[in-house]
Scaffold this active site. Structure first.
Site, mmCIF file in Angstrom:
data_model
loop_
_atom_site.group_PDB
_atom_site.id
_atom_site.type_symbol
_atom_site.label_atom_id
_atom_site.label_comp_id
_atom_site.label_asym_id
_atom_site.label_seq_id
_atom_site.Cartn_x
_atom_site.Cartn_y
_atom_site.Cartn_z
ATOM 1 C CB SER A 1 47.112 40.956 49.240
ATOM 2 O OG SER A 1 48.290 41.429 48.642
ATOM 3 C CB CYS B 1 42.737 38.702 42.365
ATOM 4 S SG CYS B 1 43.937 39.720 41.516
ATOM 5 C CB ILE C 1 42.638 43.574 37.729
ATOM 6 C CG1 ILE C 1 41.392 43.453 36.842
ATOM 7 C CG2 ILE C 1 42.954 45.039 38.031
ATOM 8 C CD1 ILE C 1 40.101 43.893 37.528
ATOM 9 C CG HIS D 1 39.112 40.047 39.549
ATOM 10 N ND1 HIS D 1 38.706 40.542 40.774
ATOM 11 C CD2 HIS D 1 40.388 40.431 39.395
ATOM 12 C CE1 HIS D 1 39.711 41.200 41.333
ATOM 13 N NE2 HIS D 1 40.743 41.147 40.515
ATOM 14 C CD GLU E 1 35.379 39.002 41.190
ATOM 15 O OE1 GLU E 1 35.883 37.896 40.875
ATOM 16 O OE2 GLU E 1 36.066 40.001 41.496
HETATM 17 N N1 GLN Z 1 47.786 43.431 43.016
HETATM 18 C C1 GLN Z 1 46.934 43.096 44.108
HETATM 19 C C2 GLN Z 1 47.731 42.555 45.273
HETATM 20 O O1 GLN Z 1 48.864 42.282 45.150
HETATM 21 C C3 GLN Z 1 45.880 42.096 43.704
HETATM 22 C C4 GLN Z 1 45.015 42.704 42.643
HETATM 23 C C5 GLN Z 1 43.619 42.203 42.616
HETATM 24 O O2 GLN Z 1 43.103 41.600 43.552
HETATM 25 N N2 GLN Z 1 42.958 42.521 41.541
HETATM 26 O O3 GLN Z 1 47.204 42.408 46.341
#
Ligand code: GLN
Length: 199
Positions: A49, A79, A134, A170, A172
């Site tokens: 992000s 996510c 993830i 996720h 997708e």
């Molecule tokens: N850990 C990521 C974040 O904080 C997000 C992880 C992901 O999109 N798989 O932006």
């Protein structure tokens, strides 16, 4: 054909595209303001992000995306995309897009090595929906108009706030496209509500 944009600055773009196309829509990869013109819905993919935020600033996309939200365009954050949509992020003074009425906490299920897959029961969508997490965030708190659609270990991992859909995982990365189908239906409904309005 319904045009769905995918923010294509960083992250899981190709997998989302496959699901959207299989559901009979056209994918518009969004890299500049121009690309936002004709889309009726926007997917904000996973990735990192903070990196996506830097790129949103660099390509002057933050305000144009907020303006689209004002017009009622549905948005789906997965996510990192959920973190971008959230109005509050634990430990941060200000949000990114700040659109969805939720508080999120980043990396709340452990580190990258701790990625895992579970089957979720999702309100209004179905049972045994496989979800890949993830370094996922989770929704710590949600405003009163937010519908909680799924939880994992008592934590909110999928929710809808009107035109905004956000999930920790996720969708997708699996063969199961039921969550994307739900989003496409949100987009279809919004185009009916707005009728011929140019949005
Ligand atoms: N850990 C990521 C974040 O904080 C997000 C992880 C992901 O999109 N798989 O932006």
């Amino acid at each position: 054909m319904l045009k769905i944009g995918i923010l294509a600055l960083q992250g899981a773009v190709r997998e989302h595209s496959r699901q959207i196309e299989e559901l009979g829509c056209e994918v518009i990869p969004v890299k500049s303001v121009e690309d936002l013109k004709e889309i009726k819905g926007l997917v904000l993919p996973g990735g990192e992000s903070t990196t996506i935020r830097k790129l949103l600033d660099r390509y002057d996309l933050l305000e144009p995306i907020r303006a689209m939200a004002d017009k009622g365009i549905p948005m789906f954050g997965t996510c990192a995309g959920l973190i971008l949509l959230a109005k509050n992020i634990v430990g941060y003074d200000s949000p990114h897009l700040g659109l969805m009425d939720v508080v999120v906490e980043r990396n709340s299920f452990g580190r990258q090595v701790d990625s895992f897959e579970v089957d979720l029961s999702v309100q209004g969508i179905g049972e045994d929906i496989s979800a890949v997490f993830i370094r996922a965030p989770h929704i710590v708190a949600a405003g009163e108009n937010v519908e909680i659609l799924a939880k994992h270990e008592e934590r909110i991992v999928l929710a809808r706030d009107g035109q905004f859909l956000g999930c920790s995982f996720h969708p997708e990365l699996t063969e199961d496209s039921r969550i994307m189908k739900y989003f496409i239906e949100m987009v279809q409904e919004s185009t009916m509500v707005f009728g011929k309005m140019d949005h």
